[in-house]
Design a protein around this motif. Sequence first.
Motif, PDB file in Angstrom:
ATOM      1  N   ASN A  94      -2.616  -6.530  -2.787  1.00 25.64           N
ATOM      2  CA  ASN A  94      -1.490  -5.125  -2.687  1.00 25.64           C
ATOM      3  C   ASN A  94      -1.440  -4.006  -2.222  1.00 25.64           C
ATOM      4  OD1 ASN A  94       1.423  -5.462  -4.789  1.00 25.64           O
ATOM      5  ND2 ASN A  94       0.568  -3.573  -5.204  1.00 25.64           N
ATOM      6  N   ASP A  95      -2.300  -3.352  -2.654  1.00 26.26           N
ATOM      7  CA  ASP A  95      -2.735  -2.615  -2.243  1.00 26.26           C
ATOM      8  C   ASP A  95      -2.959  -2.263  -0.880  1.00 26.26           C
ATOM      9  OD1 ASP A  95      -3.146  -1.103  -4.670  1.00 26.26           O
ATOM     10  OD2 ASP A  95      -4.978  -0.445  -4.257  1.00 26.26           O
ATOM     11  N   CYS A  97      10.189   5.517  -1.502  1.00 22.71           N
ATOM     12  CA  CYS A  97       9.569   7.267  -1.305  1.00 22.71           C
ATOM     13  C   CYS A  97       8.680   7.909  -0.613  1.00 22.71           C
ATOM     14  CB  CYS A  97       8.625   6.700  -2.450  1.00 22.71           C
ATOM     15  SG  CYS A  97       9.699   6.946  -4.036  1.00 22.71           S
ATOM     16  N   SER A 157       3.846   1.432   3.126  1.00 19.48           N
ATOM     17  CA  SER A 157       4.631   3.079   3.463  1.00 19.48           C
ATOM     18  C   SER A 157       4.007   4.252   4.091  1.00 19.48           C
ATOM     19  CB  SER A 157       3.850   2.972   1.860  1.00 19.48           C
ATOM     20  OG  SER A 157       4.780   1.892   0.914  1.00 19.48           O
ATOM     21  N   ILE A 165       1.666  -2.923   0.103  1.00 21.44           N
ATOM     22  CA  ILE A 165       2.206  -1.779  -0.241  1.00 21.44           C
ATOM     23  C   ILE A 165       1.602  -0.367   0.208  1.00 21.44           C
ATOM     24  CG2 ILE A 165       3.007   0.278  -1.628  1.00 21.44           C
ATOM     25  CD1 ILE A 165       3.484  -2.857  -3.618  1.00 21.44           C
ATOM     26  N   LEU A 187       9.815   0.025  -3.662  1.00 22.74           N
ATOM     27  CA  LEU A 187       9.856   1.185  -4.040  1.00 22.74           C
ATOM     28  C   LEU A 187       8.600   2.678  -3.755  1.00 22.74           C
ATOM     29  CD1 LEU A 187      11.485   3.273  -5.918  1.00 22.74           C
ATOM     30  CD2 LEU A 187       9.039   2.999  -7.936  1.00 22.74           C
ATOM     31  N   ALA A 188       7.558   2.151  -3.579  1.00 24.44           N
ATOM     32  CA  ALA A 188       6.630   2.562  -2.716  1.00 24.44           C
ATOM     33  C   ALA A 188       7.633   3.017  -1.052  1.00 24.44           C
ATOM     34  CB  ALA A 188       5.634   1.653  -2.625  1.00 24.44           C
ATOM     35  N   CYS A 191       9.623  -5.389  -5.615  1.00 27.48           N
ATOM     36  CA  CYS A 191      10.005  -4.050  -5.885  1.00 27.48           C
ATOM     37  C   CYS A 191       8.837  -2.830  -6.557  1.00 27.48           C
ATOM     38  CB  CYS A 191      10.887  -4.160  -7.914  1.00 27.48           C
ATOM     39  SG  CYS A 191      12.052  -4.751  -7.988  1.00 27.48           S
ATOM     40  N   TRP A 192       8.098  -3.009  -6.918  1.00 26.54           N
ATOM     41  CA  TRP A 192       7.094  -2.095  -6.989  1.00 26.54           C
ATOM     42  C   TRP A 192       6.779  -1.816  -4.835  1.00 26.54           C
ATOM     43  CZ3 TRP A 192       6.235   1.438  -9.996  1.00 26.54           C
ATOM     44  CH2 TRP A 192       6.429   1.153 -11.852  1.00 26.54           C
ATOM     45  N   ARG A 197       8.691  -8.517  -9.377  1.00 26.93           N
ATOM     46  CA  ARG A 197       7.733  -7.570  -9.521  1.00 26.93           C
ATOM     47  C   ARG A 197       7.107  -6.976  -8.759  1.00 26.93           C
ATOM     48  NH1 ARG A 197       6.212  -9.686 -14.311  1.00 26.93           N
ATOM     49  NH2 ARG A 197       3.619 -10.975 -13.155  1.00 26.93           N
ATOM     50  N   VAL A 198       6.212  -7.765  -8.026  1.00 29.92           N
ATOM     51  CA  VAL A 198       5.584  -7.761  -6.695  1.00 29.92           C
ATOM     52  C   VAL A 198       6.283  -6.880  -5.438  1.00 29.92           C
ATOM     53  CG1 VAL A 198       4.083  -7.806  -4.959  1.00 29.92           C
ATOM     54  CG2 VAL A 198       3.333  -8.649  -7.412  1.00 29.92           C
TER      55      VAL A 198
END
Length: 231
Positions: free
Chosen positions: A25-26, A219, A33, A29, A215-216, A211-212, A208-209
């Motif tokens: 996940n890290d 941003c 990002s 994202i 969002l990242a 959406c985060w 859930r994964v």
Amino acid sequence: MAAHHHEIHFSHRMGWLRAAVLGANDGIISVASLIVGVAASGTAGNALLVTGIAGLVAGAVSMAAGEYVSVQSQADTEKADLLKEAQELKRNPDFELNELKQIYIERGLQAELALEVAKQLSQHDVLHAHARDEIGISDMNSARPVQAALASAASFTAGAIFPILAMALSPADFGQQAVFLVTCLALLLLGGLASYAGGASIGRGALRVLCWGVLAMLCTHWIGGWFGTVV
């Protein structure tokens, strides 16, 4: 001949599942990002690909180092606890035997049976019995720093590959959009697989994964665009 019945519980997977999901996940994202944010500032072409690769290398090394330090600290604590327990067993074995007995009584055994279990386990491997039942250290959850570091770096790399490949294989004028779409699909897949392996709702875990992750990216896109107009 009676068949052995072996149940597979989801909680047995929580150690490696958490580490794998966290690392992947890290990776997805962070690198996605980073690419989206730099692209929003006006950078294009090979610079975005280099940015993604640099993010992968830096992130994988950082994850490995952080995981190693964390798990090594746990290993040092476990070693100190085991040394202390071994000294206590030599100094006062009767007290330690009674301590083990009380643990089994609290778990529901009658006093006589608890004492018998404590004696038999102590005869087999007294330190192992106290490590598992008194301290909470077992072979399943014992700290392995190098293994944890390698697994963390590998899972981060596996996740980071998705946005990098999207950037490398897409047309130059569609790179940012390709990274965003591929990242969303990868996050949905990762969240769904993690939820399936953990016995939870696949749809809820995937969303859930996602959406985060979105969002990242939003941003960093906003920040990159803002710096692109200011600088």
